[in-house]
Write a protein that holds these residues in place. Sequence first.
Motif, PDB file in Angstrom:
ATOM      1  N   GLU A  70       0.821  -1.211   0.000  1.00  0.00           N
ATOM      2  CA  GLU A  70       0.000   0.000   0.000  1.00  0.00           C
ATOM      3  C   GLU A  70       0.857   1.264   0.000  1.00  0.00           C
ATOM      4  O   GLU A  70       0.542   2.237  -0.669  1.00  0.00           O
ATOM      5  CB  GLU A  70      -0.926  -0.009   1.231  1.00  0.00           C
ATOM      6  N   ASP A  85      -1.765  -2.259  12.237  1.00  0.00           N
ATOM      7  CA  ASP A  85      -2.987  -1.753  12.857  1.00  0.00           C
ATOM      8  C   ASP A  85      -3.960  -1.239  11.799  1.00  0.00           C
ATOM      9  O   ASP A  85      -5.012  -1.823  11.583  1.00  0.00           O
ATOM     10  CB  ASP A  85      -2.645  -0.649  13.864  1.00  0.00           C
ATOM     11  N   HIS A  86      -3.570  -0.161  11.096  1.00  0.00           N
ATOM     12  CA  HIS A  86      -4.482   0.388  10.090  1.00  0.00           C
ATOM     13  C   HIS A  86      -3.778   1.376   9.164  1.00  0.00           C
ATOM     14  O   HIS A  86      -2.689   1.853   9.467  1.00  0.00           O
ATOM     15  CB  HIS A  86      -5.671   1.073  10.762  1.00  0.00           C
ATOM     16  N   TYR A  87      -4.458   1.642   8.047  1.00  0.00           N
ATOM     17  CA  TYR A  87      -4.018   2.668   7.108  1.00  0.00           C
ATOM     18  C   TYR A  87      -4.770   3.953   7.418  1.00  0.00           C
ATOM     19  O   TYR A  87      -5.979   3.928   7.675  1.00  0.00           O
ATOM     20  CB  TYR A  87      -4.334   2.263   5.663  1.00  0.00           C
ATOM     21  N   GLU A  88      -4.058   5.044   7.393  1.00  0.00           N
ATOM     22  CA  GLU A  88      -4.633   6.371   7.545  1.00  0.00           C
ATOM     23  C   GLU A  88      -3.762   7.292   6.690  1.00  0.00           C
ATOM     24  O   GLU A  88      -2.843   7.927   7.194  1.00  0.00           O
ATOM     25  CB  GLU A  88      -4.595   6.794   9.026  1.00  0.00           C
ATOM     26  N   VAL A  92       0.885   4.455   7.587  1.00  0.00           N
ATOM     27  CA  VAL A  92       0.592   3.048   7.812  1.00  0.00           C
ATOM     28  C   VAL A  92       0.999   2.785   9.260  1.00  0.00           C
ATOM     29  O   VAL A  92       2.172   2.895   9.610  1.00  0.00           O
ATOM     30  CB  VAL A  92       1.394   2.126   6.860  1.00  0.00           C
ATOM     31  N   HIS A  93       0.024   2.484  10.110  1.00  0.00           N
ATOM     32  CA  HIS A  93       0.255   2.353  11.551  1.00  0.00           C
ATOM     33  C   HIS A  93       0.516   0.898  11.956  1.00  0.00           C
ATOM     34  O   HIS A  93      -0.243   0.006  11.574  1.00  0.00           O
ATOM     35  CB  HIS A  93      -0.961   2.855  12.327  1.00  0.00           C
ATOM     36  N   TYR A  94       1.571   0.713  12.759  1.00  0.00           N
ATOM     37  CA  TYR A  94       1.866  -0.565  13.404  1.00  0.00           C
ATOM     38  C   TYR A  94       1.799  -0.330  14.904  1.00  0.00           C
ATOM     39  O   TYR A  94       2.553   0.471  15.448  1.00  0.00           O
ATOM     40  CB  TYR A  94       3.256  -1.077  13.000  1.00  0.00           C
ATOM     41  N   ARG A  95       0.864  -0.999  15.578  1.00  0.00           N
ATOM     42  CA  ARG A  95       0.665  -0.797  17.010  1.00  0.00           C
ATOM     43  C   ARG A  95       1.594  -1.692  17.826  1.00  0.00           C
ATOM     44  O   ARG A  95       2.064  -2.734  17.345  1.00  0.00           O
ATOM     45  CB  ARG A  95      -0.775  -1.047  17.405  1.00  0.00           C
TER      46      ARG A  95
END
Length: 192
Positions: A70, A85-88, A92-95
């Motif tokens: 992505e 975690d999620h795309y915003e 690109v978030h990794y928790r």
Amino acid sequence: LQSALQWFGFYPGAIDGAYGPGTRNSMAAWQEAEALEPTGILTTRQRRMLLEDWRTERSAFGFTELLEAESGITVTLPLGLVEFDHYEPPFVHYRAKDASAPKIVLISQPGDQAAFFGLYDILQTLDSVPLDGARERGERSFRIRGTSAKADTTIFAQRIGDRIKGWMLISTPGNEARDARIVKAIEDSFKP
């Protein structure tokens, strides 16, 4: 041995497999840190101990090379500590997998010079980016380091043509050695 010594912060040189003065001094420094006689020559037991500790710690990090489609970024992340975690967009978030682990954010967006400088300014307004710390901004890349009693954040971004790619490591104070290892893995592997 040089890789293990470098991992633990004892060997600053290039990994070349040569047992020169730098390697011997690093082995002596490691021995001293382990309360062993600093001879600069590791016994079989010491060598095994150093390598086992290195392999165990690297395994706990779970370093894995990812092709994040992505964002169009290839990077090695510590998947033992973080998970997607999620795309915003443009992030690109990794928790963190647990309360002591860091968060990692990949950055990918189109942009010209104005957008690049704007991103630099905007990132410094985030709660997770403390105001104290070093900042470097050039025409093609920037680095932000923010430290406070609550957060320790490192950011790097670069402009390549009409794309801006980068990453953020958001951590807490007291994890400097761990975070330095993560930053090195990201920096060594980061490919837009």
